[in-house]
Design an enzyme around this catalytic site. Structure first.
Site, PDB file in Angstrom:
ATOM      1  CE  LYS A   1      46.690  33.283  33.310  1.00  0.00           C
ATOM      2  NZ  LYS A   1      46.287  33.988  34.334  1.00  0.00           N
TER       3      LYS A   1
ATOM      4  CG  HIS B   1      53.648  39.242  43.224  1.00  0.00           C
ATOM      5  ND1 HIS B   1      54.433  40.230  43.021  1.00  0.00           N
ATOM      6  CD2 HIS B   1      52.700  38.966  42.346  1.00  0.00           C
ATOM      7  CE1 HIS B   1      54.256  40.680  41.709  1.00  0.00           C
ATOM      8  NE2 HIS B   1      53.345  39.661  40.998  1.00  0.00           N
ATOM      9  CD  GLN B   2      47.459  39.399  42.436  1.00  0.00           C
ATOM     10  OE1 GLN B   2      48.247  39.182  41.615  1.00  0.00           O
ATOM     11  NE2 GLN B   2      46.627  40.480  42.079  1.00  0.00           N
TER      12      GLN B   2
ATOM     13  CG  MET C   1      43.723  35.779  45.180  1.00  0.00           C
ATOM     14  SD  MET C   1      43.671  37.540  44.821  1.00  0.00           S
ATOM     15  CE  MET C   1      42.326  37.912  45.224  1.00  0.00           C
ATOM     16  N   GLY C   2      42.909  32.525  46.293  1.00  0.00           N
ATOM     17  CA  GLY C   2      44.019  31.539  46.690  1.00  0.00           C
ATOM     18  C   GLY C   2      43.431  30.203  46.488  1.00  0.00           C
TER      19      GLY C   2
ATOM     20  CE  LYS D   1      46.732  27.287  46.548  1.00  0.00           C
ATOM     21  NZ  LYS D   1      47.199  28.225  45.485  1.00  0.00           N
TER      22      LYS D   1
END
Length: 262
Positions: free
Chosen positions: A65, A135-136, A217-218, A224
């Site tokens: 992916k 978006h998520q 999830m970021g 980050k």
């Protein structure tokens, strides 16, 4: 070679399909039925445009992916994230199938958090707090509402304009939402989801009630950060692959996705 364009894969994917597939994949990866290989991180000619190459193999499938993050897409009304999946013909080593999977990957990401919440979040969970309006974030809300009786979505937005637009999108999915400041949103949440590009903690660990389920999830790249270190120090931590959730010298990978406050 088979080719499935974005419009077709987006039309085929559903929350139920994503949930079932992700649950089976997590079980396989945690056992001996599948193997996940180290990810490759890169960027485009503009270093702000990033991509990852992730690969895995099972007894039935082997593939790659390629996920991209182009932040400038937002200026053109396009999603910042996109994904393409390549599946091998395992007899000949050629690419057998190409799937454009931007929407499908958003379902997949949300489904992973829904699977975790289905196992870890309290059955009487009704209040969801979400950090982020991109978006998520919407996919996260609808996926979690499928596994828990969510009756209120508390939205923490960077700007009121972003927040109001997100509330309208929630309403389209029959999810009642309201804008709340970070502290009150955490103190009253049963589940907290962070879906941002933050590089610093979004809230104070002391604001999180015992028993709250947190899905983040970021924090998927070096530099980050969404969670306060104090929360990671006191919460019960669960992850699909422990090897991906530790830091070894100069090699850093994503932190555990789903802490639950004790």
């Amino acid at each position: 070679m088979h080719y499935l364009p974005e419009a077709d894969s987006a039309a085929l994917i559903t929350e139920e399909l994503a949930f079932t597939a992700v649950r089976e994949a997590l079980i396989a990866a945690a056992g001996t039925e599948a193997e996940i290989f180290p990810a490759v991180l890169g960027h485009g000619s503009d270093p702000r445009n990033r991509f990852t190459v992730k690969s895995a193999a099972s007894a039935r499938h082997a593939g790659v992916k390629i996920g991209s993050y182009w932040p400038g897409n937002a200026d053109h009304g396009l999603a910042r994230h996109n994904s393409v999946v390549l599946l091998f013909d395992q007899e000949r080593g050629r690419i057998a199938t190409v799937v454009e999977a931007g929407v499908a990957n958003a379902y997949r990401t949300a489904a992973a958090d829904a699977v975790a919440a289905d196992v870890l979040a309290r059955p009487d969970t009704t209040t969801l707090t979400v950090f982020g309006t991109g978006h998520q974030a919407l996919y996260e809300c609808t996926a979690l509402a499928r596994v828990r009786p969510i009756s209120s979505v508390q939205v923490v937005a960077r700007t009121p304009e972003h927040g109001e637009r997100f509330l309208a999108r929630l309403a389209e999915h029959n999810l009642p939402g309201r804008l709340v400041d970070a502290e009150n949103a955490c103190r009253t949440a049963d589940v907290i989801v962070t879906a941002t590009t933050a590089t610093a903690p979004l809230f104070d660990a002391a604001w999180v009630r015992p028993g709250t389920h947190v899905a983040t999830m970021g924090s998927d790249a070096h530099g980050k950060q969404e969670l306060p270190p104090g929360l990671l120090a006191t919460a019960r931590l669960f992850c699909d692959l422990p090897s991906q959730s530790v830091r070894i010298e100069s090699c850093s990978t994503s932190p555990a996705r789903s802490p639950t406050a004790p």
